[in-house]
Scaffold this active site. Structure first.
Site, PDB file in Angstrom:
ATOM      1  N   HIS A   1       0.854  -1.181   0.000  1.00 51.04           N
ATOM      2  CA  HIS A   1       0.000   0.000   0.000  1.00 51.04           C
ATOM      3  C   HIS A   1       0.896   1.239   0.000  1.00 51.04           C
ATOM      4  CE1 HIS A   1       0.542  -0.692   4.464  1.00 51.04           C
ATOM      5  NE2 HIS A   1       0.867   0.576   4.360  1.00 51.04           N
TER       6      HIS A   1
HETATM    7  P1  TYD Z   1      -2.337  -3.587   7.732  1.00 52.09           P
HETATM    8  O1  TYD Z   1      -1.909  -2.162   7.597  1.00 52.09           O
HETATM    9  O2  TYD Z   1      -3.344  -4.094   6.752  1.00 52.09           O
HETATM   10  O3  TYD Z   1      -1.068  -4.527   7.697  1.00 52.09           O
HETATM   11  P2  TYD Z   1      -0.060  -4.816   6.475  1.00 52.09           P
HETATM   12  O4  TYD Z   1      -0.257  -3.731   5.467  1.00 52.09           O
HETATM   13  O5  TYD Z   1       1.301  -4.814   7.083  1.00 52.09           O
HETATM   14  O6  TYD Z   1      -0.402  -6.172   5.939  1.00 52.09           O
HETATM   15  O7  TYD Z   1      -2.918  -3.771   9.191  1.00 52.09           O
HETATM   16  C1  TYD Z   1      -3.475  -5.001   9.619  1.00 52.09           C
HETATM   17  C2  TYD Z   1      -4.612  -4.712  10.589  1.00 52.09           C
HETATM   18  O8  TYD Z   1      -4.147  -4.020  11.754  1.00 52.09           O
HETATM   19  C3  TYD Z   1      -5.711  -3.885   9.994  1.00 52.09           C
HETATM   20  O9  TYD Z   1      -6.951  -4.463  10.347  1.00 52.09           O
HETATM   21  C4  TYD Z   1      -5.604  -2.531  10.681  1.00 52.09           C
HETATM   22  C5  TYD Z   1      -4.922  -2.857  11.980  1.00 52.09           C
HETATM   23  N1  TYD Z   1      -4.034  -1.771  12.438  1.00 52.09           N
HETATM   24  C6  TYD Z   1      -4.431  -0.918  13.472  1.00 52.09           C
HETATM   25  O10 TYD Z   1      -5.539  -1.045  14.017  1.00 52.09           O
HETATM   26  N2  TYD Z   1      -3.561   0.050  13.888  1.00 52.09           N
HETATM   27  C7  TYD Z   1      -2.350   0.238  13.316  1.00 52.09           C
HETATM   28  O11 TYD Z   1      -1.573   1.160  13.733  1.00 52.09           O
HETATM   29  C8  TYD Z   1      -1.968  -0.616  12.228  1.00 52.09           C
HETATM   30  C9  TYD Z   1      -0.664  -0.434  11.522  1.00 52.09           C
HETATM   31  C10 TYD Z   1      -2.832  -1.602  11.830  1.00 52.09           C
END
Ligand code: TYD
Length: 294
Positions: free
Chosen positions: A197
């Site tokens: 992303h």
């Molecule tokens: P995500 O950003 O999708 O992880 P990645 O891109 O590394 O695969 O985040 C995974 C989940 O965690 C998503 O449901 C949102 C939650 N999250 C929070 O609630 N707070 C945060 O600070 C972060 C980074 C993620």
């Protein structure tokens, strides 16, 4: 439907419900079954195999199965000789599937995948800058610009003595923004790819505290891949940079410092949308926050 200027070699079979774009090359022995779309400038190597039935059985002609999900090979992707593509997958634009790979999951744009099951081993046209490389401009405060716009690699202060090792960073001097949030990524199965992303407004600063991982960066024009393998290396990822984390070692622990609270609205999760915005689409603005979690 077959586009213009295609190069279709001996022994290629093309079924009916097929879309083939312009300038597609199909080498000898390739079979393009119903339900397959090959966008323009795709290359398919000799005897690469597309499948279109997830549960193949011998059936009488009256019960012939029809593909439900299309297999789509996006523009300029290349599929190596003897690779096998499972049904219903998307092979991303400009990606490369290695010879003999067995592709069981979608392939992201620009990714290079090899093996069975196919795994991402890198991204095409990607520089691998590190501190030693002369083309990366050094600055007095120990951070260096990468090729990707606004991204910088930082060497963090490090003190080692008989009591152990210590590294630190201060806002303003070593950290390029005020930190409002942190998160830690760990226990990642090494095959998993995270990130994928960009953010409209958020700055992030990544430090791999233990083990190692790789971060691929893309500003819509150039790409860098950085190995984070020491708590003394920091990576500043500014807004409007697509990032992918992968190649996690089993013990990897990645600390991410962020310039704002978590806001789902700040994420751009579709690569095509990101490239359009990054290459001069409408000026990036953060969509209005509906909710804000802490
Ligand atoms: P995500 O950003 O999708 O992880 P990645 O891109 O590394 O695969 O985040 C995974 C989940 O965690 C998503 O449901 C949102 C939650 N999250 C929070 O609630 N707070 C945060 O600070 C972060 C980074 C993620």
């Amino acid at each position: 439907m077959i586009g213009a200027d295609c190069n279709i070699c001996d022994g290629v079979f093309i079924e009916n419900d097929v879309v083939i774009g312009d300038r597609v090359t199909l080498k000898c022995g390739v079979q393009i079954w119903d339900g397959i779309t090959l966008e323009s400038d795709v290359f398919v190597g000799p005897n690469a195999t597309f499948t279109n039935d997830p549960l193949p059985r011998s059936r009488p002609p009256s019960q012939q199965w029809k593909p439900s999900a299309r297999t789509v090979v996006r523009c300029s992707a290349s599929i190596g000789a003897n690779a096998t593509i499972l049904p219903g997958l998307t092979i991303g634009a400009n990606s490369i599937v290695g010879a003999g790979a067995v592709v069981t999951r979608d392939v992201p744009p620009n990714a290079i995948v090899v093996g069975n099951p196919a795994r991402i081993t890198g991204y095409v046209d990607t520089a691998h800058p590190a501190f030693e490389e002369p083309h990366v401009a050094a600055s007095r405060d120990n951070h260096r610009a990468l090729h990707v716009a606004g991204a910088t690699l930082h060497r963090m202060p490090f003190i080692k003595d008989l009591k152990g090792a210590l590294s630190f960073g201060e806002i303003g001097q070593h950290l390029p923004f005020e930190v409002k949030r942190y998160f830690v990524i760990y226990d990642v199965p090494s095959r998993e790819v995270r990130g994928e992303h960009a953010h409209y407004m958020l700055h992030e600063f990544l430090i791999c505290l233990r083990g190692s991982c790789a971060v691929a960066l893309d500003d819509g024009r150039t790409r860098d891949e950085v190995a984070l393998d020491s708590p003394t290396i920091g990576l500043h990822v500014p807004p409007m940079v697509w990032r992918v984390h992968y190649k996690y070692s089993p013990d990897a622990m990645l600390l991410v410092l962020a310039s704002d609270l978590y806001r789902a609205e700040d994420y751009i999760r579709d690569y095509d949308t990101f490239v359009r915005l990054a290459r001069g689409g409408p000026a990036p603005t953060v969509p209005a926050a509906e909710t804000q979690s802490s």
